[in-house]
Design an enzyme around this catalytic site. Structure first.
Site, mmCIF file in Angstrom:
data_model
loop_
_atom_site.group_PDB
_atom_site.id
_atom_site.type_symbol
_atom_site.label_atom_id
_atom_site.label_comp_id
_atom_site.label_asym_id
_atom_site.label_seq_id
_atom_site.Cartn_x
_atom_site.Cartn_y
_atom_site.Cartn_z
ATOM 1 N N CYS A 140 0.868 -1.163 0.000
ATOM 2 C CA CYS A 140 0.000 0.000 0.000
ATOM 3 C C CYS A 140 0.906 1.215 0.000
ATOM 4 O O CYS A 140 2.102 1.103 0.243
ATOM 5 C CB CYS A 140 -0.866 0.024 1.256
ATOM 6 S SG CYS A 140 -1.896 -1.436 1.412
ATOM 7 N N ARG A 149 1.722 1.229 -5.948
ATOM 8 C CA ARG A 149 1.929 0.306 -4.834
ATOM 9 C C ARG A 149 0.677 -0.508 -4.512
ATOM 10 O O ARG A 149 0.722 -1.469 -3.731
ATOM 11 C CB ARG A 149 2.349 1.080 -3.579
ATOM 12 C CG ARG A 149 3.597 1.900 -3.764
ATOM 13 C CD ARG A 149 3.920 2.642 -2.500
ATOM 14 N NE ARG A 149 4.306 1.743 -1.440
ATOM 15 C CZ ARG A 149 5.519 1.270 -1.245
ATOM 16 N NH1 ARG A 149 6.490 1.629 -2.054
ATOM 17 N NH2 ARG A 149 5.777 0.456 -0.256
ATOM 18 N N TRP A 158 -3.737 -2.085 -1.510
ATOM 19 C CA TRP A 158 -3.746 -3.379 -2.196
ATOM 20 C C TRP A 158 -4.238 -4.342 -1.144
ATOM 21 O O TRP A 158 -3.523 -4.655 -0.189
ATOM 22 C CB TRP A 158 -2.339 -3.742 -2.658
ATOM 23 C CG TRP A 158 -2.270 -4.958 -3.536
ATOM 24 C CD1 TRP A 158 -2.391 -5.009 -4.889
ATOM 25 C CD2 TRP A 158 -2.025 -6.308 -3.116
ATOM 26 N NE1 TRP A 158 -2.255 -6.300 -5.338
ATOM 27 C CE2 TRP A 158 -2.030 -7.115 -4.270
ATOM 28 C CE3 TRP A 158 -1.812 -6.930 -1.888
ATOM 29 C CZ2 TRP A 158 -1.830 -8.489 -4.242
ATOM 30 C CZ3 TRP A 158 -1.612 -8.301 -1.846
ATOM 31 C CH2 TRP A 158 -1.620 -9.071 -3.015
ATOM 32 N N ASN A 215 0.658 0.646 5.990
ATOM 33 C CA ASN A 215 1.200 -0.218 4.933
ATOM 34 C C ASN A 215 1.894 -1.375 5.620
ATOM 35 O O ASN A 215 2.798 -1.156 6.426
ATOM 36 C CB ASN A 215 2.201 0.569 4.072
ATOM 37 C CG ASN A 215 2.950 -0.329 3.105
ATOM 38 O OD1 ASN A 215 2.427 -1.345 2.669
ATOM 39 N ND2 ASN A 215 4.175 0.038 2.777
ATOM 40 N N GLY A 216 1.461 -2.597 5.329
ATOM 41 C CA GLY A 216 2.081 -3.762 5.948
ATOM 42 C C GLY A 216 1.016 -4.740 6.386
ATOM 43 O O GLY A 216 -0.131 -4.672 5.947
ATOM 44 N N GLU A 242 11.562 -13.906 -19.293
ATOM 45 C CA GLU A 242 11.145 -12.527 -18.994
ATOM 46 C C GLU A 242 10.146 -12.028 -20.044
ATOM 47 O O GLU A 242 9.191 -11.325 -19.710
ATOM 48 C CB GLU A 242 12.384 -11.620 -18.910
ATOM 49 C CG GLU A 242 12.098 -10.139 -18.772
ATOM 50 C CD GLU A 242 11.355 -9.741 -17.496
ATOM 51 O OE1 GLU A 242 11.107 -10.599 -16.633
ATOM 52 O OE2 GLU A 242 10.988 -8.548 -17.384
ATOM 53 N N LYS A 272 6.417 -10.637 -19.105
ATOM 54 C CA LYS A 272 5.919 -9.307 -19.487
ATOM 55 C C LYS A 272 4.558 -9.448 -20.167
ATOM 56 O O LYS A 272 3.640 -8.693 -19.913
ATOM 57 C CB LYS A 272 6.889 -8.603 -20.468
ATOM 58 C CG LYS A 272 8.127 -8.005 -19.880
ATOM 59 C CD LYS A 272 7.947 -6.706 -19.155
ATOM 60 C CE LYS A 272 7.696 -6.854 -17.701
ATOM 61 N NZ LYS A 272 8.651 -7.337 -16.780
ATOM 62 N N GLU A 280 1.825 -10.358 -17.540
ATOM 63 C CA GLU A 280 1.545 -9.296 -16.575
ATOM 64 C C GLU A 280 0.627 -8.211 -17.124
ATOM 65 O O GLU A 280 -0.285 -7.775 -16.442
ATOM 66 C CB GLU A 280 2.852 -8.572 -16.191
ATOM 67 C CG GLU A 280 3.721 -9.240 -15.189
ATOM 68 C CD GLU A 280 4.947 -8.385 -14.881
ATOM 69 O OE1 GLU A 280 5.786 -8.190 -15.787
ATOM 70 O OE2 GLU A 280 5.071 -7.937 -13.741
ATOM 71 N N HIS A 333 9.523 -32.873 -25.123
ATOM 72 C CA HIS A 333 9.221 -33.767 -24.000
ATOM 73 C C HIS A 333 7.811 -33.532 -23.461
ATOM 74 O O HIS A 333 7.575 -33.675 -22.263
ATOM 75 C CB HIS A 333 10.265 -33.601 -22.896
ATOM 76 C CG HIS A 333 11.633 -33.985 -23.347
ATOM 77 N ND1 HIS A 333 11.977 -35.276 -23.683
ATOM 78 C CD2 HIS A 333 12.741 -33.236 -23.579
ATOM 79 C CE1 HIS A 333 13.236 -35.313 -24.084
ATOM 80 N NE2 HIS A 333 13.723 -34.080 -24.045
ATOM 81 N N LYS A 340 3.458 -3.126 -7.491
ATOM 82 C CA LYS A 340 4.879 -3.064 -7.825
ATOM 83 C C LYS A 340 5.757 -3.518 -6.673
ATOM 84 O O LYS A 340 6.788 -4.147 -6.869
ATOM 85 C CB LYS A 340 5.254 -1.634 -8.223
ATOM 86 C CG LYS A 340 6.650 -1.566 -8.776
ATOM 87 C CD LYS A 340 6.846 -0.404 -9.668
ATOM 88 C CE LYS A 340 8.178 -0.497 -10.376
ATOM 89 N NZ LYS A 340 8.226 -1.566 -11.385
HETATM 90 C C1 G6P Z 1 6.405 -7.495 -8.360
HETATM 91 C C2 G6P Z 1 6.553 -6.635 -9.606
HETATM 92 C C3 G6P Z 1 7.570 -7.258 -10.555
HETATM 93 C C4 G6P Z 1 8.904 -7.440 -9.836
HETATM 94 C C5 G6P Z 1 8.733 -8.269 -8.559
HETATM 95 C C6 G6P Z 1 9.986 -8.238 -7.705
HETATM 96 O O1 G6P Z 1 5.810 -8.712 -8.677
HETATM 97 O O2 G6P Z 1 5.301 -6.502 -10.244
HETATM 98 O O3 G6P Z 1 7.759 -6.404 -11.685
HETATM 99 O O4 G6P Z 1 9.814 -8.066 -10.693
HETATM 100 O O5 G6P Z 1 7.682 -7.726 -7.743
HETATM 101 O O6 G6P Z 1 10.171 -6.920 -7.256
HETATM 102 P P1 G6P Z 1 11.540 -6.298 -6.805
HETATM 103 O O7 G6P Z 1 11.187 -4.911 -6.385
HETATM 104 O O8 G6P Z 1 12.033 -7.139 -5.656
HETATM 105 O O9 G6P Z 1 12.466 -6.335 -7.961
#
Ligand code: G6P
Length: 608
Positions: free
Chosen positions: A2, A27, A75, A101-102, A481, A485, A488, A504, A603
């Site tokens: 949050c 956040r 969140w 937040n937490g 990756e 992407k 997500e 396989h 994030k």
């Molecule tokens: C979340 C974000 C990702 C990120 C991951 C790890 O899931 O949406 O984009 O890679 O956290 O975050 P960090 O801040 O530890 O790189």
């Protein structure tokens, strides 16, 4: 997960809080609220949904008078994202309002105890227990009430507190969640992240776990958990407010993709002097490096995939075995680490709960910890023995892009640095590698330019409910990756496979028209991946390949090709990932998705 923000000064608080919240929305963004104190009464306004709804409800803050207040963007963890569960929460007597937040882990037992004592709960949140504890412990001294309350809490928290008896003072306390004070002139602030502060001030204080602060318009006094006043250093934020704005781009994600050449340059250039690599505070002697018999890279999400990619370079150049472990697994794995293990902990935010836990687990077993982190002053940066910042600047889009490529840049620097120290490369090879590294920013720009105009069309052509991304070795890390992407931000199901594994089992899923994105940039294995392309095409797949621009063979086999300029093999991921970021971006745009704030994500993932 949050964002919290607070303001005290002479200006109208609500518009400042709303603006701050909109910068923290990355956040968490399922509900939002503000509490403003005016004439001895706290007015709480909160809504489910985005901050835009709160702005609408409060007429951009104009409907909520007062010069001191707190705000929250959520969140949801405990309780659905409803109006009632949104923060701020009020004490029964209306004296205290809080944002949090937490996670309060012992909230159930606290809740039972408080209900037995007659406190009435309005929400299902863990947070509401905190505001009732404050009321319970308050006997005219807020600091004491905050200390006694904090002593009862287990879990993680950054709390912002408003009390009607202290009409110009904000109270904050932190434990395992980020909290920063912003120092203005005749006004002061707090926030979960400096992005909410930089438009007002660049002078900040990073609070540590257990610290409490009382913030008035004139000063911020910081106390330790015993209530003793302590002196804190004031830090200066090194970037401007424009860095946290869209700057003409339709989305932060596109802006951040385009910023990659500059971000990677900022990560590399200050660490290369006269053809030598210098790693800030991580200068190791050859003896110290020789004493390392294993490297573990641990991280979550894209940072984990940066680790998967970086591993190839470190193993190839340094001949030290590297294990790449998901932090959420490593922490429970009874890991085999000791004082001869170097653990690279990668995190953009520096606040990811599982990554922090894995760091602590490894350190408790004697390992040396090197953090690779973007956010200055974040928890991982503080906990690590050494930190190499990625210097990507603020990253706002939830899906990381420049955060990822700058992590790769730092991993590459580390690999070349350690390789030289260990005597695996001579001066000539070192000079060649450093030259290639310094070329990376320019070539990332070329990778964007070469593909930019055809990407929207390709994204349309290859969008499908299900996509496969394949590759081998360094290309496999890029495929991982690339698929993440796509998932997500476009919500398309994308699966990445080591190309050699297709036969396989997974090849059974390849039918007429199935899109396959084949990463083919590593020349040592390119011909093998080419065979896999032929195999899937024989079963009807439609193949979009990604290859070096002079790769002729690929043109004859794939349906479409994205090209990147040539670069040293161990550095290819930082180039190859860029067209895949854009492919995901345009696929999401085509579908009309909320690109910067994908559903269900946040994030900074501070829950375990
Ligand atoms: C979340 C974000 C990702 C990120 C991951 C790890 O899931 O949406 O984009 O890679 O956290 O975050 P960090 O801040 O530890 O790189």
């Amino acid at each position: 997960m949050c964002g919290i923000v607070g303001f005290t000064g002479a200006r109208s608080a609500a518009p400042i809080l709303l603006k701050g919240l909109s910068r923290l929305e990355y956040r968490g963004y399922d509900s939002a609220g503000i509490a403003v104190l005016d004439s001895g009464v706290i007015d709480v306004e909160k809504v489910s949904g985005r901050i835009a709804r709160l702005c609408e409800k409060t007429k951009d803050g104009a409907a909520v008078p007062g010069v001191i207040g707190i705000g929250h963007t959520r969140w949801a963890t405990h309780g659905a994202p409803t109006d009632l569960n949104a923060h701020p929460h009020l004490s029964n007597d209306g004296r205290f309002a809080i944002v949090h937040n937490g996670i309060i882990e012992n909230y159930l037992s606290l809740r039972e105890e408080l209900i037995a004592d007659g406190y009435v709960f309005q929400s299902e949140t863990d947070t509401e227990t905190v505001v009732h504890l404050l009321e319970m412990y308050y006997d005219g001294d807020v600091l004491t009430a905050v200390r006694k309350t904090a002593a009862r809490l287990e879990g993680s928290y950054a709390l912002g507190i408003l009390c009607t008896d202290a009409p110009d003072t904000l109270w904050v306390v932190r434990e395992k969640s980020p909290l920063i004070l912003g120092l203005g002139v005749g006004e002061n602030f707090f926030a979960s992240d400096v992005t909410a502060l930089v438009s007002h001030t660049k002078n900040v204080i990073y609070l540590e776990d257990g610290e409490i602060a009382a913030i008035t318009p004139q000063r911020a006094i910081v106390y330790d958990c015993t209530g003793r006043e302590i002196r804190k250093d004031v830090s200066r934020v090194s970037w401007d407010v424009e860095a946290a704005e869209k700057g003409g781009y339709e989305h932060f994600m596109l802006k951040e993709i385009m910023e990659q050449p500059a971000a990677v340059r900022a990560a590399l250039a200050p660490r290369i002097h006269d053809g030598q690599i210098r790693l800030d505070d991580f200068e190791l002697t050859t003896e110290e490096l020789r004493g390392i018999n294993k490297i573990i890279i641990t991280a979550c999400g894209s940072a984990y995939y940066a680790g998967c990619s970086g591993r190839y370079g470190i193993e190839r150049l340094c001949r030290i075995p590297v294990e790449v472990e998901l932090a959420s697994e490593l922490r429970y794995a009874d890991p085999m680490v000791d004082e001869h293990t170097l653990v690279l902990v990668i995190s953009q935010s520096g606040e990811t709960a599982d990554t922090i836990a894995a760091l602590k687990e490894c350190r408790s077993r004697g390992a040396k910890i090197l953090g690779i982190v973007n956010v200055v002053g974040s928890t991982i940066a503080k906990l690590a023995d050494h930190t190499l910042y990625t210097w990507a600047g603020p990253e706002i889009a939830v899906a990381t892009t420049k955060g990822f490529t700058t992590q790769l840049a730092v991993l590459y620097l580390f690999a070349v640095y350690a390789s030289e120290k260990l005597g695996y490369i001579d001066d000539g090879r070192r000079a060649a590698l450093i030259h290639e590294l310094m070329e990376l920013p320019k070539r990332i720009q070329q990778a964007i330019d070469m593909n930019f105009y055809q990407l929207p069309g390709l994204a349309k052509r290859y969008s499908s409910q299900s996509l496969f991304f394949i590759g081998r070795n360094t290309d496999y890390a890029v495929a991982l990756e690339g698929a993440l992407k796509m998932k997500e931000i476009s919500y398309l199901h994308a699966e990445s496979y080591a190309a050699g594994e297709l036969k396989h089992g997974t090849i059974a899923l390849i039918d007429e028209g199935q899109p396959v994105i084949a990463v083919c940039c590593n020349e040592a294995v390119c011909d093998k991946t080419l065979s896999n392309i032929v195999e899937v095409k024989a079963r009807g797949a439609k193949v979009l390949a990604l290859a070096f621009r002079d790769n002729r063979k690929i043109v004859s086999q794939a349906d479409d090709v994205l090209f990147i300029p040539r670069i040293e093999t161990v550095f290819t991921a930082a180039l190859a990932v860029v067209p895949l970021q854009l492919l995901a971006y345009y696929a999401a745009k085509e579908k009309g998705c909320d690109i910067d704030k994908p559903k269900n994500l946040a994030k900074s993932v501070t829950v375990e």
